[in-house]
Write an enzyme that holds these catalytic residues in place. Structure first.
Site, PDB file in Angstrom:
ATOM      1  N   ASP A  32       0.855  -1.188   0.000  1.00 32.81           N
ATOM      2  CA  ASP A  32       0.000   0.000   0.000  1.00 32.81           C
ATOM      3  C   ASP A  32       0.891   1.238   0.000  1.00 32.81           C
ATOM      4  OD1 ASP A  32      -2.184   1.980   0.748  1.00 32.81           O
ATOM      5  OD2 ASP A  32      -3.275   0.086   0.958  1.00 32.81           O
ATOM      6  N   SER A  82     -13.055   6.233  -6.163  1.00 34.85           N
ATOM      7  CA  SER A  82     -14.242   7.084  -6.118  1.00 34.85           C
ATOM      8  C   SER A  82     -14.683   7.574  -7.493  1.00 34.85           C
ATOM      9  CB  SER A  82     -13.957   8.295  -5.221  1.00 34.85           C
ATOM     10  OG  SER A  82     -14.935   9.283  -5.369  1.00 34.85           O
ATOM     11  N   SER A 121     -15.705  -3.439 -10.927  1.00 36.06           N
ATOM     12  CA  SER A 121     -16.803  -2.703 -10.302  1.00 36.06           C
ATOM     13  C   SER A 121     -18.080  -2.828 -11.120  1.00 36.06           C
ATOM     14  CB  SER A 121     -16.419  -1.219 -10.185  1.00 36.06           C
ATOM     15  OG  SER A 121     -17.536  -0.426  -9.847  1.00 36.06           O
ATOM     16  N   TYR A 145     -13.556   6.578 -13.447  1.00 33.11           N
ATOM     17  CA  TYR A 145     -13.370   5.431 -12.560  1.00 33.11           C
ATOM     18  C   TYR A 145     -13.921   4.155 -13.192  1.00 33.11           C
ATOM     19  CZ  TYR A 145     -14.227   2.133  -8.783  1.00 33.11           C
ATOM     20  OH  TYR A 145     -14.276   0.988  -8.027  1.00 33.11           O
TER      21      TYR A 145
END
Length: 311
Positions: A32, A82, A121, A145
């Site tokens: 990360d 986002s 997504s 996104y």
């Protein structure tokens, strides 16, 4: 003992997934860069001798080559997550999500990783009227996104065709649960609403509130990742949801019932890039992965409230 690499391990989904892998006796490496991840999500992971953390950016090819060496499975969760942020800053979203995915998949290929599972997504479907969303539908991404996630899954599937690596893409439908960041302008709706309503404040609904989501508790997403990695299916995309939908107005009603409050939301203009309805057909994941949602919306919402009350 199998070894797994989890990108975005300090994030909401990545940290929960890493915990589950440790519980299954995996050795886990986590990556990360703390762009959106949080140190507090690593606390329980750092207590395990089988966890190693690497602070690195997934776009750094040299570092990704190092962390994938000797890995059996890659779970690629890292992303700028986002829709509204991507509309305001399409360059950062595209760079992190697209270049990052290409870099980590290439490192996995060079390291002879067995399987790479990537996070896609439900936003790839766009605002098509057909419900529920089924994987064979034409994709219509309506935000940078969503477009980056479409690229993510298409590249992963292409890798399974071009190279000796198994891949799967998971189309997440509004994952929620403990460790999801409730703060900031781009926070997801459930943790943000819970955080506000616990303080007696009114949540903001963008639009009329009749838009609907297939809210899916984190344990279900974790299950899908593990099934996709350990199974025999490759080069496929799968919906990961519960197969139902809840309007944002109903979400507020549910939260009021569980919190014992009577808080009315504030309504504002719809946000560009947000889809109207989200509802997953999960039959493909059931048939090919053995996926079965273990936690329904009501139980998941109650667990999530308890988490934020205690934290």
């Amino acid at each position: 003992m199998p070894t797994a690499l989890v990108t975005g391990v300090a994030g909401f989904i990545g940290s929960n997934l890493a915990n589950a892998l440790l519980d299954r006796d995996y050795e886990v490496r986590g990556v990360d860069n703390f762009e959106t991840g949080r140190e507090q999500n690593l606390q329980s992971l750092r207590s395990s001798d089988d966890f190693r953390f690497h602070e690195a950016d997934i776009r750094d090819a040299d570092q990704m080559a190092t962390v994938t060496d000797g890995v059996d499975y890659v779970f690629h969760q890292a992303a700028v997550p986002s829709v509204p942020r991507s509309v305001e800053d399409p360059v950062t979203t595209t760079d992190a999500n697209c270049t990052g995915t290409a870099t980590i998949l290439n490192a996995a290929r060079n390291a002879d990783v067995d399987t790479a599972v990537v996070a896609s997504s439900s936003s790839v479907y766009g605002s098509t009227e057909q419900l529920p969303k089924v994987e064979s539908m034409h994709s219509q991404p309506e935000s940078p996104y969503a477009l980056s996630k479409y690229y993510t899954e298409k590249l992963a599937i292409q890798f399974s065709d071009l190279y000796d690596i198994d891949t799967a893409a998971l189309r997440y439908f509004n994952i929620f649960g403990p460790r999801q960041d409730p703060n900031g302008e781009y926070a997801a709706v459930i943790p943000k609403f819970i955080s506000l309503m616990l303080e007696g404040e009114r949540p903001v609904i963008y639009g009329d509130g009749e838009q609907s989501r297939d809210f899916t508790f984190i344990d279900n997403a974790v299950q899908a990742n593990i099934l996709a990695a350990e199974g025999d299916v490759t080069g496929e995309a799968f919906n990961v949801g519960c197969g139902g939908r809840v309007t944002i107005n109903n979400l507020v009603d549910n939260l009021n019932d569980l919190l014992g409050t009577e808080i009315n939301p504030i309504y504002d203009d719809p946000r560009p890039g947000d889809v109207r309805h989200s509802h997953a057909d999960i039959s493909k994941a059931k048939e090919q992965l053995g996926y079965e949602p273990a936690v329904d919306f009501s139980e998941g919402l109650d667990r999530t409230i308890q988490y934020y009350r205690n934290n």
